[in-house]
Design an enzyme around this catalytic site. Structure first.
Site, mmCIF file in Angstrom:
data_model
loop_
_atom_site.group_PDB
_atom_site.id
_atom_site.type_symbol
_atom_site.label_atom_id
_atom_site.label_comp_id
_atom_site.label_asym_id
_atom_site.label_seq_id
_atom_site.Cartn_x
_atom_site.Cartn_y
_atom_site.Cartn_z
ATOM 1 N N GLN A 96 0.246 -3.005 -12.727
ATOM 2 C CA GLN A 96 -0.064 -3.937 -11.640
ATOM 3 C C GLN A 96 -1.578 -4.048 -11.501
ATOM 4 O OE1 GLN A 96 0.083 -3.323 -7.191
ATOM 5 N NE2 GLN A 96 1.978 -4.506 -7.435
ATOM 6 N N TYR A 146 -4.244 -8.171 0.161
ATOM 7 C CA TYR A 146 -5.346 -8.053 -0.778
ATOM 8 C C TYR A 146 -5.951 -9.412 -1.142
ATOM 9 C CZ TYR A 146 -3.295 -3.472 -0.596
ATOM 10 O OH TYR A 146 -2.782 -2.291 -0.127
#
Length: 260
Positions: free
Chosen positions: A98, A180
Protein backbone atom coordinates in the site's frame (compact mmCIF):
# COMPACT_ATOMS: atom_id res chain seq x y z
CA UNK A 1 -16.71 -23.03 1.71
CA UNK A 2 -16.58 -20.20 -0.86
CA UNK A 3 -13.97 -18.13 1.02
CA UNK A 4 -11.50 -20.99 0.83
CA UNK A 5 -11.82 -21.55 -2.91
CA UNK A 6 -9.13 -20.24 -5.29
CA UNK A 7 -9.75 -16.91 -7.01
CA UNK A 8 -8.35 -15.34 -10.18
CA UNK A 9 -7.62 -11.64 -9.54
CA UNK A 10 -6.91 -10.38 -13.03
CA UNK A 11 -3.96 -12.53 -14.03
CA UNK A 12 -3.00 -13.37 -10.45
CA UNK A 13 -4.02 -16.70 -8.95
CA UNK A 14 -4.94 -16.51 -5.27
CA UNK A 15 -5.12 -19.66 -3.14
CA UNK A 16 -8.33 -18.40 -1.49
CA UNK A 17 -10.58 -15.35 -1.28
CA UNK A 18 -9.39 -14.04 2.07
CA UNK A 19 -7.65 -10.67 1.90
CA UNK A 20 -5.59 -9.32 4.78
CA UNK A 21 -6.20 -5.58 5.12
CA UNK A 22 -3.41 -3.05 5.78
CA UNK A 23 -2.52 -2.76 9.45
CA UNK A 24 0.06 -0.23 10.66
CA UNK A 25 2.36 -1.99 13.13
CA UNK A 26 5.08 0.67 13.81
CA UNK A 27 7.84 -1.94 13.59
CA UNK A 28 10.17 -0.54 10.92
CA UNK A 29 13.81 0.04 11.84
CA UNK A 30 14.54 3.70 12.61
CA UNK A 31 16.01 5.85 11.31
CA UNK A 32 15.38 4.91 7.71
CA UNK A 33 11.92 3.27 7.92
CA UNK A 34 13.48 -0.04 6.78
CA UNK A 35 11.53 -3.33 6.92
CA UNK A 36 13.25 -5.76 9.28
CA UNK A 37 13.21 -9.40 10.40
CA UNK A 38 10.29 -8.82 12.76
CA UNK A 39 8.20 -7.56 9.84
CA UNK A 40 9.38 -10.43 7.65
CA UNK A 41 8.15 -12.97 10.19
CA UNK A 42 4.90 -11.09 10.74
CA UNK A 43 3.97 -11.27 7.06
CA UNK A 44 5.28 -14.81 6.62
CA UNK A 45 2.96 -16.00 9.38
CA UNK A 46 -0.01 -14.54 7.52
CA UNK A 47 0.83 -15.82 4.04
CA UNK A 48 -2.04 -18.33 4.13
CA UNK A 49 -4.38 -15.47 3.18
CA UNK A 50 -5.20 -15.35 -0.49
CA UNK A 51 -3.77 -11.85 -0.65
CA UNK A 52 -1.96 -9.62 1.84
CA UNK A 53 -2.07 -5.87 1.47
CA UNK A 54 0.86 -4.43 3.39
CA UNK A 55 0.68 -1.76 6.02
CA UNK A 56 0.78 1.79 4.68
CA UNK A 57 4.24 2.43 3.21
CA UNK A 58 5.63 5.92 2.60
CA UNK A 59 6.58 6.87 -0.95
CA UNK A 60 9.03 9.60 0.09
CA UNK A 61 10.53 11.37 3.08
CA UNK A 62 7.93 14.13 2.93
CA UNK A 63 5.12 11.55 2.75
CA UNK A 64 5.84 10.48 6.34
CA UNK A 65 3.47 11.10 9.20
CA UNK A 66 3.42 8.02 11.44
CA UNK A 67 6.23 7.02 13.78
CA UNK A 68 7.71 3.61 12.98
CA UNK A 69 5.89 3.01 9.70
CA UNK A 70 7.96 1.65 6.79
CA UNK A 71 8.83 3.29 3.48
CA UNK A 72 9.72 2.19 -0.04
CA UNK A 73 11.76 4.88 -1.78
CA UNK A 74 15.37 3.84 -1.10
CA UNK A 75 17.54 0.87 -2.08
CA UNK A 76 17.86 -0.23 1.55
CA UNK A 77 14.09 -0.14 2.05
CA UNK A 78 13.59 -2.12 -1.15
CA UNK A 79 16.04 -4.77 0.03
CA UNK A 80 14.16 -5.04 3.31
CA UNK A 81 10.87 -5.49 1.51
CA UNK A 82 12.44 -8.10 -0.80
CA UNK A 83 13.08 -10.28 2.25
CA UNK A 84 9.43 -9.87 3.20
CA UNK A 85 8.03 -10.72 -0.25
CA UNK A 86 10.39 -13.70 -0.61
CA UNK A 87 9.15 -15.06 2.73
CA UNK A 88 5.49 -14.63 1.71
CA UNK A 89 6.05 -16.26 -1.67
CA UNK A 90 7.94 -19.16 -0.08
CA UNK A 91 4.74 -19.92 1.85
CA UNK A 92 2.64 -19.74 -1.31
CA UNK A 93 1.17 -16.30 -0.53
CA UNK A 94 0.68 -13.11 -2.53
CA UNK A 95 1.33 -9.56 -1.34
CA UNK A 96 0.56 -6.03 -2.57
CA UNK A 97 2.17 -2.93 -1.06
CA UNK A 98 0.00 0.00 0.00
CA UNK A 99 1.58 3.26 -1.20
CA UNK A 100 1.02 6.05 1.32
CA UNK A 101 1.38 9.81 1.58
CA UNK A 102 0.00 11.42 4.74
CA UNK A 103 0.05 14.95 3.38
CA UNK A 104 -0.96 17.44 6.06
CA UNK A 105 -1.62 14.76 8.69
CA UNK A 106 1.98 14.94 9.88
CA UNK A 107 4.34 17.08 11.93
CA UNK A 108 7.73 18.74 11.32
CA UNK A 109 9.41 16.47 13.90
CA UNK A 110 8.50 13.43 11.79
CA UNK A 111 9.83 14.97 8.59
CA UNK A 112 13.11 16.35 9.91
CA UNK A 113 15.35 19.20 8.71
CA UNK A 114 12.70 21.77 9.56
CA UNK A 115 10.33 20.64 6.83
CA UNK A 116 6.64 21.43 7.21
CA UNK A 117 3.98 18.90 6.12
CA UNK A 118 2.43 19.46 2.70
CA UNK A 119 -1.27 19.79 1.95
CA UNK A 120 -3.54 21.05 -0.81
CA UNK A 121 -3.95 24.36 1.09
CA UNK A 122 -2.71 25.91 4.30
CA UNK A 123 -5.59 24.51 6.37
CA UNK A 124 -5.12 22.39 9.48
CA UNK A 125 -6.84 18.98 9.07
CA UNK A 126 -7.14 18.82 12.89
CA UNK A 127 -6.01 15.20 13.19
CA UNK A 128 -4.02 13.34 15.81
CA UNK A 129 -0.58 12.31 14.52
CA UNK A 130 1.23 9.26 15.93
CA UNK A 131 4.64 10.46 17.16
CA UNK A 132 5.73 7.47 19.25
CA UNK A 133 4.52 4.32 20.91
CA UNK A 134 1.15 5.34 22.32
CA UNK A 135 1.89 9.04 21.85
CA UNK A 136 -0.07 11.44 19.65
CA UNK A 137 0.00 15.15 18.90
CA UNK A 138 -2.42 17.38 17.03
CA UNK A 139 -1.53 18.35 13.47
CA UNK A 140 -0.77 21.97 12.56
CA UNK A 141 -1.15 24.15 9.49
CA UNK A 142 0.61 22.59 6.46
CA UNK A 143 2.38 24.34 3.62
CA UNK A 144 0.18 24.62 0.54
CA UNK A 145 1.67 22.51 -2.26
CA UNK A 146 3.04 24.31 -5.28
CA UNK A 147 2.77 22.85 -8.77
CA UNK A 148 6.38 21.73 -8.39
CA UNK A 149 5.49 19.97 -5.14
CA UNK A 150 2.65 18.19 -6.92
CA UNK A 151 4.87 17.21 -9.83
CA UNK A 152 7.47 15.83 -7.41
CA UNK A 153 4.82 13.91 -5.47
CA UNK A 154 3.57 12.24 -8.64
CA UNK A 155 7.16 11.26 -9.47
CA UNK A 156 7.59 9.92 -5.92
CA UNK A 157 4.62 7.59 -6.33
CA UNK A 158 5.93 6.38 -9.67
CA UNK A 159 9.41 5.80 -8.18
CA UNK A 160 7.94 3.89 -5.23
CA UNK A 161 5.88 1.78 -7.63
CA UNK A 162 9.07 0.84 -9.50
CA UNK A 163 10.92 -0.08 -6.31
CA UNK A 164 7.86 -2.11 -5.27
CA UNK A 165 8.08 -4.08 -8.49
CA UNK A 166 11.82 -4.62 -8.07
CA UNK A 167 11.22 -5.74 -4.47
CA UNK A 168 9.03 -8.65 -5.51
CA UNK A 169 5.56 -7.37 -4.69
CA UNK A 170 2.68 -8.81 -6.71
CA UNK A 171 0.98 -5.45 -7.07
CA UNK A 172 0.28 -2.11 -5.41
CA UNK A 173 -2.62 -0.36 -3.75
CA UNK A 174 -2.85 3.44 -3.60
CA UNK A 175 -4.00 4.69 -0.20
CA UNK A 176 -6.66 7.04 -1.52
CA UNK A 177 -8.93 6.93 1.49
CA UNK A 178 -9.17 7.86 5.18
CA UNK A 179 -7.66 11.28 6.07
CA UNK A 180 -4.52 11.26 3.93
CA UNK A 181 -3.24 13.25 0.95
CA UNK A 182 -5.79 12.32 -1.71
CA UNK A 183 -8.75 12.77 0.63
CA UNK A 184 -7.33 16.14 1.63
CA UNK A 185 -7.48 17.20 -2.02
CA UNK A 186 -11.00 15.78 -2.39
CA UNK A 187 -12.28 17.46 0.79
CA UNK A 188 -13.69 20.83 -0.25
CA UNK A 189 -13.04 22.58 3.06
CA UNK A 190 -9.36 21.50 3.05
CA UNK A 191 -8.73 22.21 -0.63
CA UNK A 192 -9.10 25.94 -1.27
CA UNK A 193 -6.99 25.95 -4.42
CA UNK A 194 -7.95 28.00 -7.46
CA UNK A 195 -5.76 26.14 -9.98
CA UNK A 196 -6.39 22.89 -11.87
CA UNK A 197 -6.20 20.92 -8.59
CA UNK A 198 -8.97 22.77 -6.78
CA UNK A 199 -12.51 24.04 -7.11
CA UNK A 200 -14.56 21.59 -9.17
CA UNK A 201 -14.93 17.93 -8.32
CA UNK A 202 -12.92 17.01 -11.40
CA UNK A 203 -10.08 19.28 -10.33
CA UNK A 204 -10.05 18.11 -6.71
CA UNK A 205 -9.87 14.49 -7.92
CA UNK A 206 -7.16 15.26 -10.46
CA UNK A 207 -4.15 14.40 -8.27
CA UNK A 208 -5.44 10.91 -7.54
CA UNK A 209 -5.83 10.10 -11.22
CA UNK A 210 -2.55 11.71 -12.29
CA UNK A 211 -0.79 9.52 -9.72
CA UNK A 212 -2.77 6.48 -10.87
CA UNK A 213 -1.71 7.01 -14.48
CA UNK A 214 1.93 7.40 -13.38
CA UNK A 215 1.78 4.08 -11.53
CA UNK A 216 0.16 2.42 -14.52
CA UNK A 217 3.32 3.25 -16.46
CA UNK A 218 5.03 0.72 -14.16
CA UNK A 219 2.34 -1.82 -13.32
CA UNK A 220 -0.43 -3.34 -15.48
CA UNK A 221 -3.90 -2.23 -14.40
CA UNK A 222 -4.86 -5.69 -13.06
CA UNK A 223 -2.09 -5.34 -10.46
CA UNK A 224 -3.11 -1.88 -9.23
CA UNK A 225 -5.80 -1.11 -6.66
CA UNK A 226 -7.10 2.09 -5.08
CA UNK A 227 -8.43 2.31 -1.56
CA UNK A 228 -11.13 4.97 -1.66
CA UNK A 229 -14.12 6.10 0.32
CA UNK A 230 -15.66 9.33 1.64
CA UNK A 231 -14.63 10.65 5.03
CA UNK A 232 -17.73 11.99 6.78
CA UNK A 233 -18.05 11.26 10.51
CA UNK A 234 -14.32 11.64 11.20
CA UNK A 235 -13.05 14.07 13.85
CA UNK A 236 -11.62 17.44 12.97
CA UNK A 237 -11.93 18.93 9.50
CA UNK A 238 -13.21 15.74 7.85
CA UNK A 239 -17.00 15.88 7.82
CA UNK A 240 -19.95 15.48 5.50
CA UNK A 241 -20.27 18.31 3.00
CA UNK A 242 -22.80 19.08 0.29
CA UNK A 243 -20.27 17.83 -2.26
CA UNK A 244 -19.29 14.59 -0.47
CA UNK A 245 -21.61 12.18 -2.27
CA UNK A 246 -21.05 13.67 -5.73
CA UNK A 247 -17.29 13.68 -5.20
CA UNK A 248 -17.26 10.02 -4.19
CA UNK A 249 -19.46 9.02 -7.11
CA UNK A 250 -17.13 10.82 -9.52
CA UNK A 251 -14.11 8.94 -8.16
CA UNK A 252 -15.88 5.58 -8.29
CA UNK A 253 -17.10 6.13 -11.85
CA UNK A 254 -13.65 7.06 -13.09
CA UNK A 255 -12.02 4.13 -11.32
CA UNK A 256 -14.60 1.76 -12.79
CA UNK A 257 -14.03 3.12 -16.29
CA UNK A 258 -10.25 2.74 -15.86
CA UNK A 259 -10.47 -0.86 -14.61
CA UNK A 260 -9.84 -3.83 -16.90
Amino acid sequence: MLLLRPYLLGDLELRNRNVMAPLTRTRATLPGQVPNDLMREYYRQRASAGLIISEGTFVSEEAQGWFGAPAIYSRQQGEGWRRVTDAVHAEGGRIFVQLWHQGSVSLPELLGDGHVPLGPSAVNPEQLVHIGYGKTKMSGVPRAMTREDIKRTVADFRHAAKISQDSGFDGVQIQGGFVYLFQQFLQENLNLRTDEYGGTIENRARLLFVVLEAILEIWPSQRVGVKAGPMMPERGAFRALASTLATSEHVYRRLTCRAI
